[in-house]
Design a protein around this motif. Structure first.
Motif, short mmCIF file in Angstrom:
data_model
loop_
_atom_site.label_atom_id
_atom_site.label_comp_id
_atom_site.label_asym_id
_atom_site.label_seq_id
_atom_site.Cartn_x
_atom_site.Cartn_y
_atom_site.Cartn_z
N LEU A 30 0.77 -1.24 0.00
CA LEU A 30 0.00 0.00 0.00
C LEU A 30 0.80 1.30 0.00
CD1 LEU A 30 -3.02 -0.96 2.25
CD2 LEU A 30 -2.83 -0.96 -0.24
N PRO A 31 2.03 1.32 0.48
CA PRO A 31 2.77 2.58 0.42
C PRO A 31 2.87 3.08 -1.02
CG PRO A 31 3.90 1.06 1.86
CD PRO A 31 2.81 0.28 1.15
N ARG A 32 2.72 4.35 -1.18
CA ARG A 32 2.86 5.01 -2.48
C ARG A 32 1.72 4.71 -3.44
NH1 ARG A 32 7.29 2.95 -0.77
NH2 ARG A 32 7.35 1.26 -2.24
N VAL A 33 0.58 4.19 -2.97
CA VAL A 33 -0.58 4.01 -3.84
C VAL A 33 -1.19 5.39 -4.04
CG1 VAL A 33 -2.93 3.09 -4.00
CG2 VAL A 33 -1.08 1.63 -3.22
N ASP A 34 -1.21 5.85 -5.28
CA ASP A 34 -1.75 7.18 -5.59
C ASP A 34 -3.20 7.29 -5.15
OD1 ASP A 34 0.62 8.04 -6.72
OD2 ASP A 34 0.02 7.52 -8.75
N VAL A 37 -5.67 7.55 0.96
CA VAL A 37 -5.60 8.44 2.11
C VAL A 37 -5.18 7.65 3.36
CG1 VAL A 37 -6.94 10.00 3.59
CG2 VAL A 37 -7.32 9.97 1.11
N GLY A 38 -5.69 6.43 3.50
CA GLY A 38 -5.36 5.62 4.65
C GLY A 38 -6.01 4.25 4.54
N SER A 39 -5.48 3.31 5.32
CA SER A 39 -6.01 1.95 5.31
C SER A 39 -5.87 1.37 6.71
CB SER A 39 -5.24 1.10 4.31
OG SER A 39 -5.76 -0.21 4.29
N LEU A 41 -7.10 -2.25 9.33
CA LEU A 41 -7.78 -3.53 9.53
C LEU A 41 -8.41 -3.48 10.91
CD1 LEU A 41 -8.40 -6.45 8.64
CD2 LEU A 41 -6.26 -7.13 9.76
N LEU A 42 -9.72 -3.70 10.98
CA LEU A 42 -10.45 -3.66 12.24
C LEU A 42 -10.72 -5.07 12.74
CD1 LEU A 42 -13.07 -0.94 11.22
CD2 LEU A 42 -10.78 -0.60 12.17
N ARG A 43 -10.37 -5.32 13.99
CA ARG A 43 -10.58 -6.63 14.62
C ARG A 43 -11.95 -6.65 15.28
NH1 ARG A 43 -6.65 -6.78 18.80
NH2 ARG A 43 -5.14 -7.56 17.28
N PRO A 44 -12.72 -7.73 15.07
CA PRO A 44 -14.04 -7.81 15.72
C PRO A 44 -13.88 -7.93 17.24
CG PRO A 44 -13.49 -9.90 14.67
CD PRO A 44 -12.41 -8.93 14.29
N GLN A 45 -14.78 -7.30 17.96
CA GLN A 45 -14.74 -7.36 19.42
C GLN A 45 -15.76 -8.34 20.00
OE1 GLN A 45 -12.28 -5.35 21.38
NE2 GLN A 45 -11.64 -5.94 19.33
N GLN A 46 -16.64 -8.84 19.16
CA GLN A 46 -17.60 -9.83 19.64
C GLN A 46 -17.27 -11.19 19.02
OE1 GLN A 46 -18.29 -7.28 17.68
NE2 GLN A 46 -19.36 -8.02 15.88
N GLU A 47 -17.57 -12.24 19.75
CA GLU A 47 -17.32 -13.59 19.26
C GLU A 47 -18.12 -13.83 17.98
OE1 GLU A 47 -17.92 -18.17 20.80
OE2 GLU A 47 -17.56 -16.60 22.28
N GLY A 48 -17.47 -14.40 17.00
CA GLY A 48 -18.13 -14.69 15.74
C GLY A 48 -18.19 -13.50 14.79
N GLY A 49 -17.64 -12.37 15.21
CA GLY A 49 -17.65 -11.18 14.36
C GLY A 49 -16.66 -11.33 13.21
N VAL A 50 -16.73 -10.42 12.28
CA VAL A 50 -15.83 -10.44 11.12
C VAL A 50 -14.86 -9.27 11.18
CG1 VAL A 50 -17.50 -11.61 9.63
CG2 VAL A 50 -17.43 -9.13 9.67
N TYR A 51 -13.68 -9.48 10.60
CA TYR A 51 -12.73 -8.40 10.42
C TYR A 51 -13.27 -7.47 9.34
CZ TYR A 51 -9.07 -10.68 13.14
OH TYR A 51 -8.34 -11.23 14.15
N VAL A 52 -12.88 -6.21 9.42
CA VAL A 52 -13.25 -5.25 8.38
C VAL A 52 -11.97 -4.54 7.93
CG1 VAL A 52 -14.61 -3.21 7.78
CG2 VAL A 52 -15.55 -4.92 9.37
N ALA A 53 -11.68 -4.65 6.65
CA ALA A 53 -10.57 -3.91 6.06
C ALA A 53 -11.16 -2.64 5.47
CB ALA A 53 -9.90 -4.75 4.97
N VAL A 54 -10.59 -1.50 5.85
CA VAL A 54 -11.11 -0.20 5.42
C VAL A 54 -10.01 0.54 4.67
CG1 VAL A 54 -12.10 2.00 6.18
CG2 VAL A 54 -12.56 -0.09 7.48
N MET A 55 -10.34 1.04 3.50
CA MET A 55 -9.40 1.84 2.72
C MET A 55 -10.10 3.14 2.33
SD MET A 55 -7.69 -1.05 0.27
CE MET A 55 -6.30 -0.04 -0.22
N ASP A 56 -9.44 4.26 2.56
CA ASP A 56 -9.97 5.56 2.17
C ASP A 56 -9.15 6.09 1.01
OD1 ASP A 56 -11.95 5.75 4.23
OD2 ASP A 56 -10.35 6.22 5.66
N PHE A 57 -9.83 6.42 -0.07
CA PHE A 57 -9.20 6.99 -1.26
C PHE A 57 -9.67 8.42 -1.46
CE2 PHE A 57 -9.00 2.47 -1.95
CZ PHE A 57 -7.76 2.28 -2.55
N ALA A 58 -8.89 9.19 -2.19
CA ALA A 58 -9.25 10.58 -2.47
C ALA A 58 -10.57 10.65 -3.23
CB ALA A 58 -8.14 11.27 -3.26
N ASP A 59 -10.78 9.71 -4.14
CA ASP A 59 -12.01 9.69 -4.92
C ASP A 59 -12.18 8.31 -5.57
OD1 ASP A 59 -10.24 9.69 -7.17
OD2 ASP A 59 -10.34 11.87 -7.26
#
Length: 105
Positions: A30-34, A37-39, A41-59
């Motif tokens: 991911l470094p230098r990806v035009d 804005v940011g990326s 990984l969110l860890r689930p806090q409840q049992e059986g939850g799913v991870y969420v990968a979040v990426m923010d782009f300019a547009d």
């Protein structure tokens, strides 16, 4: 801003290894990806939850360019599909959002 979220189901027994591999992949691809804005990984806090990968782009165009990039291919080289699935977890599908309101701290 254009936000992309991918929900990834990971068995509890494989969570630590998944986190390590996912973090290493993010740092390597991911470094230098035009337009990235940011990326994170969110860890689930409840049992059986799913991870969420979040990426923010300019547009949306920056996101589309990343999807066609070598960086994207490298990040997804070990998964069975381009929709976020991985050998360690099953992708739950990609969701996209446009920022309506953002408040910084």
């Amino acid at each position: 801003m254009y936000t992309v979220m991918n929900r990834i189901a990971v068995p509890a027994v494989g969570a630590a290894a998944f986190e390590e591999r996912f973090a290493a992949s993010m740092r390597a691809t991911l470094p230098r990806v035009d337009g990235l804005v940011g990326s994170r990984l969110l860890r689930p806090q409840q049992e059986g939850g799913v991870y969420v990968a979040v990426m923010d782009f300019a547009d949306e165009q920056a996101f589309a360019a990343w999807m066609r990039s070598e960086s994207f291919r490298a990040a997804h080289a070990h998964g069975p599909s381009e929709d976020g699935g991985s050998a360690d977890g099953a992708g739950g599908g990609v969701e996209t959002f446009e920022t309506v309101v953002s408040v910084g701290a």
